[in-house]
Design a protein around this motif. Structure first.
Motif, PDB file in Angstrom:
ATOM      1  N   PHE A  94      44.438  33.641  44.604  1.00 42.70           N
ATOM      2  CA  PHE A  94      44.765  33.662  46.025  1.00 42.70           C
ATOM      3  C   PHE A  94      44.852  32.247  46.577  1.00 42.70           C
ATOM      4  N   ASN A  95      45.703  32.142  47.596  1.00 41.23           N
ATOM      5  CA  ASN A  95      45.816  30.923  48.400  1.00 41.23           C
ATOM      6  C   ASN A  95      45.970  31.398  49.840  1.00 41.23           C
ATOM      7  N   ALA A  96      47.218  31.481  50.333  1.00 38.85           N
ATOM      8  CA  ALA A  96      47.448  32.122  51.624  1.00 38.85           C
ATOM      9  C   ALA A  96      47.493  33.639  51.480  1.00 38.85           C
ATOM     10  N   SER A  97      47.814  34.098  50.283  1.00 40.85           N
ATOM     11  CA  SER A  97      47.827  35.528  49.975  1.00 40.85           C
ATOM     12  C   SER A  97      47.351  35.685  48.538  1.00 40.85           C
ATOM     13  N   ALA A  98      47.102  36.917  48.136  1.00 38.86           N
ATOM     14  CA  ALA A  98      46.505  37.178  46.831  1.00 38.86           C
ATOM     15  C   ALA A  98      47.476  37.941  45.934  1.00 38.86           C
ATOM     16  N   VAL A  99      47.472  37.616  44.630  1.00 44.18           N
ATOM     17  CA  VAL A  99      48.269  38.340  43.636  1.00 44.18           C
ATOM     18  C   VAL A  99      47.358  38.662  42.448  1.00 44.18           C
ATOM     19  N   THR A 100      47.658  39.780  41.807  1.00 43.26           N
ATOM     20  CA  THR A 100      46.899  40.180  40.614  1.00 43.26           C
ATOM     21  C   THR A 100      47.555  39.561  39.396  1.00 43.26           C
ATOM     22  N   TYR A 101      46.828  38.677  38.709  1.00 43.46           N
ATOM     23  CA  TYR A 101      47.378  38.041  37.499  1.00 43.46           C
ATOM     24  C   TYR A 101      47.341  39.011  36.324  1.00 43.46           C
ATOM     25  N   PHE A 102      46.234  39.735  36.180  1.00 37.23           N
ATOM     26  CA  PHE A 102      46.219  40.881  35.268  1.00 37.23           C
ATOM     27  C   PHE A 102      45.235  41.905  35.827  1.00 37.23           C
ATOM     28  N   PRO A 103      45.553  43.197  35.671  1.00 32.02           N
ATOM     29  CA  PRO A 103      44.726  44.257  36.273  1.00 32.02           C
ATOM     30  C   PRO A 103      43.464  44.504  35.457  1.00 32.02           C
ATOM     31  N   LEU A 104      42.622  45.403  35.956  1.00 32.59           N
ATOM     32  CA  LEU A 104      41.390  45.752  35.251  1.00 32.59           C
ATOM     33  C   LEU A 104      41.709  46.260  33.849  1.00 32.59           C
ATOM     34  N   SER A 105      41.057  45.644  32.870  1.00 34.55           N
ATOM     35  CA  SER A 105      41.325  45.990  31.477  1.00 34.55           C
ATOM     36  C   SER A 105      40.079  45.694  30.648  1.00 34.55           C
ATOM     37  N   SER A 106      39.875  46.503  29.599  1.00 33.61           N
ATOM     38  CA  SER A 106      38.802  46.234  28.638  1.00 33.61           C
ATOM     39  C   SER A 106      39.371  45.726  27.314  1.00 33.61           C
ATOM     40  N   ASP A 107      40.660  45.363  27.308  1.00 33.52           N
ATOM     41  CA  ASP A 107      41.292  44.785  26.120  1.00 33.52           C
ATOM     42  C   ASP A 107      41.008  43.284  26.122  1.00 33.52           C
ATOM     43  N   TYR A 108      39.958  42.880  25.407  1.00 37.22           N
ATOM     44  CA  TYR A 108      39.507  41.494  25.503  1.00 37.22           C
ATOM     45  C   TYR A 108      40.457  40.522  24.808  1.00 37.22           C
ATOM     46  N   ALA A 109      41.200  40.980  23.818  1.00 39.66           N
ATOM     47  CA  ALA A 109      42.215  40.114  23.210  1.00 39.66           C
ATOM     48  C   ALA A 109      43.295  39.785  24.236  1.00 39.66           C
ATOM     49  N   TYR A 110      43.707  40.797  24.996  1.00 40.62           N
ATOM     50  CA  TYR A 110      44.696  40.586  26.059  1.00 40.62           C
ATOM     51  C   TYR A 110      44.137  39.672  27.147  1.00 40.62           C
ATOM     52  N   ILE A 111      42.884  39.894  27.538  1.00 41.87           N
ATOM     53  CA  ILE A 111      42.266  39.071  28.578  1.00 41.87           C
ATOM     54  C   ILE A 111      42.192  37.617  28.132  1.00 41.87           C
ATOM     55  N   THR A 112      41.812  37.396  26.880  1.00 44.20           N
ATOM     56  CA  THR A 112      41.724  36.024  26.355  1.00 44.20           C
ATOM     57  C   THR A 112      43.079  35.344  26.369  1.00 44.20           C
ATOM     58  N   ARG A 113      44.121  36.081  25.965  1.00 46.38           N
ATOM     59  CA  ARG A 113      45.478  35.494  25.971  1.00 46.38           C
ATOM     60  C   ARG A 113      45.899  35.120  27.384  1.00 46.38           C
ATOM     61  N   GLN A 114      45.612  35.971  28.361  1.00 45.56           N
ATOM     62  CA  GLN A 114      46.022  35.691  29.733  1.00 45.56           C
ATOM     63  C   GLN A 114      45.276  34.485  30.301  1.00 45.56           C
ATOM     64  N   LEU A 115      43.995  34.368  29.996  1.00 48.44           N
ATOM     65  CA  LEU A 115      43.224  33.221  30.476  1.00 48.44           C
ATOM     66  C   LEU A 115      43.709  31.930  29.818  1.00 48.44           C
ATOM     67  N   GLU A 116      44.039  31.992  28.529  1.00 43.44           N
ATOM     68  CA  GLU A 116      44.582  30.808  27.857  1.00 43.44           C
ATOM     69  C   GLU A 116      45.929  30.414  28.463  1.00 43.44           C
ATOM     70  N   ARG A 117      46.731  31.407  28.804  1.00 42.44           N
ATOM     71  CA  ARG A 117      48.050  31.141  29.373  1.00 42.44           C
ATOM     72  C   ARG A 117      47.939  30.458  30.737  1.00 42.44           C
ATOM     73  N   ILE A 118      47.053  30.978  31.598  1.00 46.44           N
ATOM     74  CA  ILE A 118      46.959  30.376  32.930  1.00 46.44           C
ATOM     75  C   ILE A 118      46.289  29.004  32.860  1.00 46.44           C
ATOM     76  N   ARG A 119      45.395  28.806  31.894  1.00 47.55           N
ATOM     77  CA  ARG A 119      44.776  27.484  31.749  1.00 47.55           C
ATOM     78  C   ARG A 119      45.827  26.453  31.357  1.00 47.55           C
ATOM     79  N   GLU A 120      46.729  26.823  30.445  1.00 49.02           N
ATOM     80  CA  GLU A 120      47.808  25.916  30.064  1.00 49.02           C
ATOM     81  C   GLU A 120      48.681  25.581  31.268  1.00 49.02           C
TER      82      GLU A 120
END
Length: 336
Positions: A145-171
């Motif tokens: 969020f900044n002026a408004s909020a967006v969902t980068y990835f929804p609620l998930s228990s797929d930790y491989a997917y979560i790790t990939r998304q966090l690595e992607r946004i960090r890059e």
């Protein structure tokens, strides 16, 4: 995860017995050829007179029977050890239908991506990644969020997917000229902390379900614009929805009076929801948040059944061990 293995055994490396048989056949053929060549090259044997008298002796016959028995036993032990080794290499396994257990905890990672947070966002994503590695079965989501909020990835228990998304946004945060603007600049101003927190409270699905809900809010609480919700109002909204807010503040370590006031407001709001507050560089942040969230009562729910293969090495391992021991003993007896 619970599961019961069946009596059906399969081989993971199914090609191993065939490969071992091929190698064995080639080796046997080479040995036979070498023995035939050696037999042709050997000098003629020298006849011994009255050898039949020696071979007719009872002691000779007993010794010969003993030698043949030990030789046959030694060959059998070697074959058992080899076959057991091949079986181990083929990895016998039994299929099982497993029922994983999922924790009924939902966690929204709520990240301020305004200009004042540019220098900290990559570091905060590292904290989020460390947090996600400490959980098992919980569902995680990332909201920017900044002026408004967006969902980068929804609620998930797929930790491989979560790790990939966090690595992607960090890059993205570490790449020059890359910005996170899509959908986050639709409000009146920037860094609207109250609206960001209020938006994160709405990212939980199935509100009627009995689940533990937590928000990990990372911001310096520097507001620049007119927001619909103030931070205290958003905190009250979280309380009404029974959501605990855990705060991570990179601005807490800066020795400026007005930031100290904002940090105190941030602390008051998070602790008012039943959560906790940490500075970004606090070494207790990750273990403290994980401990508080996992301490919340949550019943385990059955997940989707999964078919798994479990190694069953016990029988071939025992046969291999017995074969090797028998070979050593029989070879020692042959030498005596």
């Amino acid at each position: 995860m619970t599961g019961e293995f069946t009596n059906i055994t399969t081989l993971i490396n199914w090609w191993m017995p065939g490969a071992a048989a091929l190698v064995g056949a080639v080796t046997l053929a080479i040995v036979i050829l070498l023995r035939k060549r050696r037999a042709r090259d050997d000098a003629p044997s020298v006849p011994i007179a009255h050898a039949d008298r020696l071979t007719a002796l009872p002691s000779y016959r007993r010794a010969l029977r003993r030698y043949r028995a030990l030789l046959v036993g030694s060959i059998a032990a070697v074959l058992i050890a080899v076959l057991a080794g091949v079986a181990l290499a083929a990895r016998p396994a039994a299929p099982a239908l497993a029922q994983p257990e999922l924790a009924t905890r939902d966690i929204v990672l709520c990240l301020d991506v305004s200009g004042s947070m540019v220098d900290y966002d990559a570091q905060i994503v590292d904290v989020f990644a460390e947090l996600s590695s400490q959980f098992s079965g919980e569902r995680l989501s990332l909201v920017l969020f900044n002026a408004s909020a967006v969902t980068y990835f929804p609620l998930s228990s797929d930790y491989a997917y979560i790790t990939r998304q966090l690595e992607r946004i960090r890059e993205t945060f570490e790449t020059p000229d890359e910005t996170i603007e899509s959908g986050t600049l639709l409000g009146d101003g920037s860094s609207l902390i109250g609206d960001g927190l209020a938006s994160c409270t709405l990212r939980f699905d199935t509100p009627e379900a009995e689940r533990s809900r937590s928000i990990i809010l990372a911001t310096d609480n520097l507001v620049a614009g007119d927001s619909i919700y103030t931070l205290p109002e958003a905190g009250q909204l979280a309380i009404e929805k029974d959501i605990r807010v855990y705060g991570i503040n990179p601005g807490d370590t800066l020795a400026r009076d007005y930031l100290a006031d904002l940090a105190e407001e941030f602390r008051t709001v998070t602790e008012g929801t039943g959560g906790t507050y940490y500075a970004l560089d606090d070494p207790d942040a990750v273990p403290g948040i994980v401990e508080r969230i996992t301490a919340e009562q949550a019943a385990a729910l059955p997940g989707a059944p999964e078919l798994i293969l479990g190694d069953q090495p016990r029988l071939p391992f025992v046969l291999l061990l017995l074969g090797v021991l028998a070979t050593l003993v029989l070879q020692w007896r042959l030498r005596r």
